[in-house]
Enzyme design. Structure first.
Site, PDB file in Angstrom:
ATOM      1  NE  ARG A 104      10.350  -7.678 -30.294  1.00 17.17           N
ATOM      2  CZ  ARG A 104       9.888  -8.765 -30.873  1.00 17.17           C
ATOM      3  NH1 ARG A 104       9.529  -8.350 -32.015  1.00 17.17           N
ATOM      4  NH2 ARG A 104       9.797  -9.972 -30.280  1.00 17.17           N
TER       5      ARG A 104
ATOM      6  CG  HIS B 147       8.329  -3.884 -33.920  1.00 14.20           C
ATOM      7  ND1 HIS B 147       8.512  -3.763 -32.800  1.00 14.20           N
ATOM      8  CD2 HIS B 147       8.175  -2.356 -34.346  1.00 14.20           C
ATOM      9  CE1 HIS B 147       8.516  -2.447 -32.291  1.00 14.20           C
ATOM     10  NE2 HIS B 147       8.216  -1.750 -33.268  1.00 14.20           N
TER      11      HIS B 147
ATOM     12  NE  ARG C 132      -0.748 -10.410  27.672  1.00 11.98           N
ATOM     13  CZ  ARG C 132      -1.115 -11.672  27.004  1.00 11.98           C
ATOM     14  NH1 ARG C 132      -0.089 -12.245  26.509  1.00 11.98           N
ATOM     15  NH2 ARG C 132      -2.242 -12.100  27.171  1.00 11.98           N
TER      16      ARG C 132
ATOM     17  CG  ASP D 202       3.336   2.016  25.925  1.00  8.65           C
ATOM     18  OD1 ASP D 202       3.641   1.204  26.689  1.00  8.65           O
ATOM     19  OD2 ASP D 202       2.374   3.132  26.580  1.00  8.65           O
TER      20      ASP D 202
ATOM     21  N   GLY E  36       1.641   6.057  33.028  1.00  4.47           N
ATOM     22  CA  GLY E  36       1.892   4.644  33.743  1.00  4.47           C
ATOM     23  C   GLY E  36       3.389   4.579  33.694  1.00  4.47           C
TER      24      GLY E  36
ATOM     25  CD  GLU F 276       1.209   1.574  36.093  1.00  6.47           C
ATOM     26  OE1 GLU F 276      -0.171   1.312  36.048  1.00  6.47           O
ATOM     27  OE2 GLU F 276       2.090   1.322  34.839  1.00  6.47           O
TER      28      GLU F 276
END
Length: 787
Positions: free
Chosen positions: A84, A346, A542, A582, A610, A653
């Protein structure tokens, strides 16, 4: 009935023929109910018009191609069910196969305890479901001890060859971990019949584990229910191209089971005076590796239930060794005649679902308790070691050992009447369509001999197999200084769909917009047949990737310090979330999809508004002790250079970023030295780096000098990187990379040590490295093969 009846009441246009079946409802809906909606996840709606129309169109095209080649033979599938429990998992697949007669021929073989009166003659429910039983095999040797189990396997092995020779199936579907299933798999394997094993790779804690893993080694194809089970199969050296993570087929029915008349079922089995959530369902089986102890545990369980004094439905145990002794314990304690107990052999699965869904508690050691019952949030008390290795939801309380009834009684007091969150560890309700497509993808011309993956797979190889209904994908988020972008990214790095909005200036507006865009993208992903595995976020500043927190950001993104991005997104979407800088994401994108693929050491420099970067060392991303590694834009190349946004002077930068070029362009424009013949700047348009580059291309000497100085500063930074890290490749990424590449190479030739001058510097060929890098965090982790 199930969701099909509900839809029929709400939409009169459904064909009446669609209400003839309950299992396989998802498949019927996918085939016919275009444009209608059904709930799949609490937060999304699944619209069946787009992706499933496309899915069935593809299948029909495949079928026409087969007919053109003269190969239009149906796949002959033999489903063998032993008891079953396994029928509740196999029935939804059987209904799905039956609903597609143009693709499949179904043969049903029934054996084991299905055919024994003491265990309910459960073969009748197969007949009631309108399946033709091709063969009935009496394979159980009575005795309910260890020897009887061995003899039953032997008897099945004697009888099965004649059946398989007569049916000649292309593939046999075998479920689970019962000794009957081992006989089926052994017979099919020795007779060169392909085997599809359902629910392999799971861990429980008894002899079932050994049987289950033995069937795995005999099987040619595997359908597993959880990510952990998939990893276990791969660790067992099974070919990951023949493993389908589909979920449990029974969940297709569980998650759509909403019977408003459940009280009539409760009264039928437990009495007219019983209320919902005020009764117990008990189902306990012998543990064949420690029969004596499991019988003692069952005796203590019954004592505790008698003391707890709640109406209880007790199901008879299965046919394993020790079951006869457990039945004797029930009769010794008068359970069959006790006013608080109903003892049954059952319960039909449809009704059993309703009984456990509305119970105050379920107790015992059945796998149903730790698997299916979690879908309803019903409290469960799991007794002993029979399911000790199973993945469980928070609704399960384990009582691993008990010397008296007190511990079990205490567990009943703790659990009874609670309601837990519904768990979908074992499925999302869409297993059957995936399994059917998996079956259709099987090439019978492929060699029958199994191939094992030795040695274990070490690389992060995506499971990109055509037979999975959805495309495994990630939601990628890129938080830039100007724009906020969300994309659906496939395992191959294809951007399936992208959404762009201006990045708001305040935290509140920004986080709300991120959540809104992600929810919309996740809903759209369902329509596009994309299964979202998680969310990856690329942001400036950061980042602590372990916690998913932006520690502090650049001046370009305001109000973005100490921001927990993981929690709100994970809580809203119910998906895992990864966050990183990133520049690091650009490096990850190159490692998975770009020119850094397969390289042990390389550096990426991203040139945009940047300057950022990422360092891959020995195939791993370097974050540093305070998550400040690879701030390559702030390498100082001049002690008396221009001011930088970081507060220092003479950083790369400050010379080579888009902001720096914009600053110099404004100076030239203010002095009327920017524009040359063929150029103009509209009054309402701000002067930018684009105008400086355009002027340089048109021959403006001063603009050319500024670009050369910027490129030289970047080149000196690259020289410092070569001398410090000594990578095998430097990849320049971003919109300004192509304008700097030749100057950077000139500076390397003039300034770098001879030992690093051969290091190649290239321009990235990735269009969206930030989005692809964000996606790679998800795709790499969620598909990693751990051996």
């Amino acid at each position: 009935m199930t969701a099909l009846w509900q839809l029929n009441r709400e939409n009169k246009q459904l064909p009446c023929s669609l209400i003839q079946t309950t299992p396989g409802t998802e498949l019927v809906l996918q085939s016919f109910c275009y444009g209608m909606e059904i709930n799949v996840y609490p937060q999304w709606k699944l619209c069946l018009q787009g992706p499933h129309e496309f899915y069935f169109k593809n299948l029909s095209q495949k079928r026409r191609a087969m007919e053109k080649n003269g190969d239009n033979r149906k796949l002959r599938v033999c489903v063998a069910t032993c008891n079953r429990a396994d029928y509740s998992k196999l029935a939804p697949i059987m209904f799905g196969i039956k609903m597609e007669p143009e693709f499949f021929e179904l043969d049903v073989v029934v054996l084991g305890s299905h055919l024994i009166d003491d265990y309910g003659n459960t073969y009748r429910m197969i007949e009631q479901d309108d399946f033709d039983i091709n063969t009935r095999l009496h394979t159980i040797v009575r005795g309910e001890d260890e020897a009887a189990m061995v003899e039953s396997v032997g008897l099945a092995l004697v009888k099965l060859p004649d059946v398989l020779n007569r049916l000649k199936p292309d593939i046999m579907i075998v479920h689970g971990d019962r000794f009957d299933a081992l006989a089926l798999a052994t017979s099919a394997a020795l007779m060169n019949i392909r085997i599809l094993h359902i629910e392999g790779g799971e861990v429980s804690g008894t002899i079932d584990d050994s049987i289950r893993h033995a069937i795995t080694k005999l099987a040619h194809y595997h359908v597993c229910c959880t990510r952990s089970a998939e990893q276990h199969l791969i660790s067992m050296c099974e070919d990951h191209d023949r493993i389908l993570l589909a979920g449990c087929p029974s969940y297709d029915k569980l998650l759509s089971a909403k019977n408003k008349d459940y009280m009539s079922i409760i009264r039928m089995w437990l009495g007219d005076d019983v209320k919902s959530k005020d009764y117990i369902v008990a189902l306990q089986h012998p543990v064949t590796t420690d029969i004596k102890h499991s019988i003692k545990m069952f005796e203590l369980t019954l004592d505790a239930l008698i003391s707890f004094n709640k109406r209880t439905l007790v199901l008879f145990p299965n046919i394993d060794a020790g079951s006869k002794e457990m039945v004797r314990v029930m009769r010794k304690k008068g359970i069959e005649h006790h006013p608080n107990f109903r003892a049954v052999k059952h319960v039909p699965f449809d009704q059993f679902i309703q009984l456990v869904a509305h119970a105050g508690c379920m107790i015992g050691n059945s796998s149903c308790g730790v698997r299916e019952v979690g879908a309803f949030g019903t409290p469960v008390i799991n007794l002993g070691t029979r399911q000790i290795g199973r993945e469980t939801g928070e609704n399960v309380l384990h009582v691993r050992d008990a010397d008296t009834q007190d511990k079990i009684l205490q567990a009943l007091h703790l659990q009874f009447g609670k309601q837990y969150p519904c768990s979908k560890i074992y499925g999302d309700g869409n297993a059957v369509p995936r399994i059917l497509k998996f079956l259709k993808s099987i090439d019978l011309q492929e060699p029958l001999q199994k191939k094992f993956c030795f040695p274990p797979v070490k690389e992060n190889i995506s499971q990109d197999i055509d037979h999975i209904l959805e495309t495994l994908s990630a939601l990628a988020v890129d938080l830039g200084g100007t724009n906020l972008r969300v994309a659906i990214v496939s395992m191959k790095g294809e951007i399936v769909k992208k959404y762009t909005q201006f990045n708001p200036k305040t935290y509140e507006e920004r986080i709300n917009l991120i959540l809104q865009m992600c929810v919309e993208a996740a809903a759209e992903a369902v329509k596009l047949n994309c299964r979202i595995l998680g969310v990856g976020i690329s942001t400036g500043g950061r980042v602590n990737p372990r916690e998913g927190v932006v520690l502090h950001s650049t001046k370009l993104i305001q109000e973005w310090n100490s921001v927990d991005l993981r929690t709100p997104l994970s809580d809203t979407l119910h998906l895992p979330v990864w966050v990183d800088n990133d520049g690091n994401c650009a490096a990850l994108a190159e490692r998975k999809f770009g020119q850094g693929k397969g390289l042990e050491n390389f550096v990426t420099l991203i040139t945009g508004t940047g300057i950022g970067g990422g360092i891959i060392h020995q195939h791993e991303l370097i974050h540093g002790s305070s998550f400040c590694a690879a701030e390559l834009g702030h390498l100082v190349v001049s002690l008396d250079g221009p001011d930088c946004s970081c507060g220092s002077h003479g950083c790369i930068e400050a010379y080579a970023s888009g902001m720096a070029l914009q600053r110099e362009a404004k100076k030239l424009h203010d002095e009327d030295l920017l524009l040359v013949e063929g150029m103009s700047v509209p009054k309402d348009e701000a002067v930018s780096a684009v105008h400086l580059i355009q002027a340089a291309k048109l021959g403006n000497v001063k603009a050319q000098s500024i670009l050369r100085t910027a490129g030289t500063a970047l080149g000196l930074g690259v020289v410092n990187i070569l001398h410090t890290i000594n990578p095998s490749l430097v990849i320049l990424s971003g919109v300004l990379a192509s304008h700097y590449i030749h100057i950077v190479k000139d500076v390397i030739r003039q300034q770098a040590l001879s030992s690093v001058q051969d290091v190649d510097v290239v321009v990235s060929d990735l269009v969206d490295p930030a989005l692809l890098g964000a996606a790679s965090m998800v795709l790499d982790y969620t598909t990693r093969r751990i051996c």
